[in-house]
Design an enzyme around this catalytic site. Structure first.
Site, mmCIF file in Angstrom:
data_model
loop_
_atom_site.group_PDB
_atom_site.id
_atom_site.type_symbol
_atom_site.label_atom_id
_atom_site.label_comp_id
_atom_site.label_asym_id
_atom_site.label_seq_id
_atom_site.Cartn_x
_atom_site.Cartn_y
_atom_site.Cartn_z
ATOM 1 N N CYS A 24 -7.758 -28.460 10.123
ATOM 2 C CA CYS A 24 -8.921 -29.357 10.139
ATOM 3 C C CYS A 24 -8.522 -30.817 9.941
ATOM 4 C CB CYS A 24 -9.943 -28.931 9.088
ATOM 5 S SG CYS A 24 -10.744 -27.372 9.531
ATOM 6 N N CYS B 279 -7.768 -28.080 5.181
ATOM 7 C CA CYS B 279 -6.608 -27.328 5.667
ATOM 8 C C CYS B 279 -5.853 -28.124 6.733
ATOM 9 C CB CYS B 279 -7.043 -25.957 6.190
ATOM 10 S SG CYS B 279 -7.553 -25.940 7.908
ATOM 11 N N CYS C 80 -13.342 -29.301 5.361
ATOM 12 C CA CYS C 80 -12.178 -28.463 5.059
ATOM 13 C C CYS C 80 -10.908 -29.323 5.007
ATOM 14 C CB CYS C 80 -12.035 -27.374 6.120
ATOM 15 S SG CYS C 80 -10.590 -26.323 5.884
ATOM 16 N N HIS D 52 -6.650 -21.911 9.269
ATOM 17 C CA HIS D 52 -7.948 -22.352 8.747
ATOM 18 C C HIS D 52 -8.675 -21.206 8.053
ATOM 19 C CE1 HIS D 52 -11.981 -23.929 8.410
ATOM 20 N NE2 HIS D 52 -12.362 -22.771 8.912
ATOM 21 N N ASP E 224 0.852 -1.189 0.000
ATOM 22 C CA ASP E 224 0.000 0.000 0.000
ATOM 23 C C ASP E 224 0.888 1.240 0.000
ATOM 24 O OD1 ASP E 224 0.275 1.038 2.933
ATOM 25 O OD2 ASP E 224 0.064 -1.143 3.050
ATOM 26 N N ASP F 32 -8.719 -7.580 -0.363
ATOM 27 C CA ASP F 32 -7.873 -7.767 0.819
ATOM 28 C C ASP F 32 -8.677 -7.348 2.022
ATOM 29 O OD1 ASP F 32 -7.587 -4.749 0.369
ATOM 30 O OD2 ASP F 32 -6.627 -5.058 2.304
#
Ligand SMILES: [Zn+2]
Length: 403
Positions: free
Chosen positions: A323, A320, A318, A348, A106, A280
């Site tokens: 999980c 991930c 999930c 997660h 930014d 974002d």
């Protein structure tokens, strides 16, 4: 099929490469391959936010394992400490963080205005007192680009004159025209236009006329991409989506659109439908630190007593790392004694955001995005009566009916 799949020269001369783009012929929705210096980014994309060169609650290796292709670096913090010189010595922010994929930085302006009380905006730039040593500092458009050039990010943001989305009147008009003038100064200051892509930021607050004027002016400049700024700051959702639509209606189809500060799942789905590509938000990582895990039916507050003996994963579907390994009961117990629980939930939540974007992209490519939206909404809300009115209205304008 109502979907147009085409191989087209997607970006400006800055990128000098062709990209894969799928446009929907019924809605403004799109899926693209954005060719950036460190890797190709599949859009629509959610970009996790990093601070001071490290992600809060997650390492760059973990981010890489989740398949993240682009994340945000924070110019304000990095520009102050350790400072652009040290980061330049470390081969830019990529080297400093040891992050091999793309970075977006930014301008530093937003943080200054929102975090530093003693800031003053003049035509020259943003003046503020350093929170570290009290010295007066001027962040001009040239200075912001010089810092971002030192950081070596793949996408840089112009310095803009930021006003809260709830402010109205002459201050919004002043900020809009100043942001256009600052865009020209940023373009002129960019030392690396061949490898650092400068995005303009569309302003205009909630004033349709002013936002349209800003769109008209800024799209005359041959920048590689456009951000939609000045939204997601507490305005009415009805104003929010109308300003997003106004922006996507007038932005060039062949360039990426980045909607700043948007990260709630429903907002992401609606704004992809309206034609945005990049997003974002600190929300998924911030909320993780309070024990809130994002799931297709809303969120779970893992600290709640009801999860103390629950041996299921946060989301049994999930994939991930959290999980696959840990139960709600374990995370509940861990949260009481160890910050590691926050890290597990952060992983997660980022995985949830990235997976949501990937599923949307696949449905766009397969020509079934409207069905995806209907399934998503059904899962997120217990009944159609609970669908937010603004989302129903916004989706209706792009021919996606929910019932
Ligand atoms: Zn998970």
């Amino acid at each position: 099929s109502p979907w147009l799949a085409t191989q087209t020269s997607h970006l400006t001369s800055t990128f000098r490469s062709s990209s894969f783009v799928v446009f929907c012929l019924l809605t403004p929705t799109r899926a693209c391959d954005l060719k950036l210096p460190h890797c190709t980014v599949s859009t629509p994309v959610f970009m996790p936010v990093g601070t001071q060169g490290t992600m809060k609650g997650i390492t760059v290796d973990q981010l890489d394992d989740l398949g993240c292709q682009i994340c945000l670096g924070n110019t304000y913090h990095l520009g102050m400490r350790p400072g652009p010189e040290l980061i330049e010595k470390a081969n830019g922010l990529h080297g400093f963080m040891n992050w091999k994929r793309n970075l977006l930085t930014d301008s530093g302006g937003f943080q200054m205005v929102s975090l530093v009380e003693l800031s003053e905006v003049t035509e020259e730039g943003v003046k503020f007192k350093s929170p570290y040593d009290g010295k007066e500092i001027l962040l001009s458009p040239e200075q912001s680009i010089a810092i971002q050039n030192s950081l070596g990010s793949d996408i840089m943001m112009q310095l803009d004159d930021v006003v809260s989305s709830t402010v109205t009147g002459p201050r919004v008009e002043e900020a809009t025209w100043r942001s256009i003038r600052w865009l020209d100064r940023c373009i002129a200051a960019n030392k690396n236009p061949d490898r650092q892509n400068l995005f303009a930021i569309i302003q205009g607050g909630l004033n349709a006329e002013l936002r349209k004027a800003c769109l008209d002016e800024m799209t005359k400049r041959d920048v590689p991409g456009f951000a939609i700024g000045g939204l997601s700051g507490g305005e009415e959702k009805d104003d929010f989506w109308r300003m997003v639509t106004l922006s996507t209606d007038h932005l060039p189809r062949e360039k990426p659109r980045y909607l700043m500060g948007v990260g709630y799942a429903v907002d992401l789905v609606v704004c992809v439908a309206l034609g945005c590509d990049m997003f974002d938000c600190v929300f998924p990582t911030r909320t993780a630190r309070f024990g809130s895990a994002l799931v297709p039916w809303g969120s779970l507050t893992i600290t709640k007593k009801q999860f103390a003996k629950d041996l299921q994963a946060i989301d049994p579907d999930c994939q991930c790392p959290t999980c696959r390994r840990h139960s709600r009961a374990y995370l509940h117990a861990l949260f009481k004694s160890d910050t590691a629980a926050m890290h597990h939930i952060t992983i997660h939540n980022i995985s949830y955001q990235l997976t949501l974007m990937r599923s949307m992209r696949q449905s766009i490519i397969d020509g079934r995005f409207p069905d995806f939206v209907r399934t998503f909404m059904k899962r997120m809300f217990p009944s159609p009566e609970q669908y937010p009115g603004w989302a129903v209205d916004a989706l209706g304008t792009v021919n996606i009916t929910l019932n």
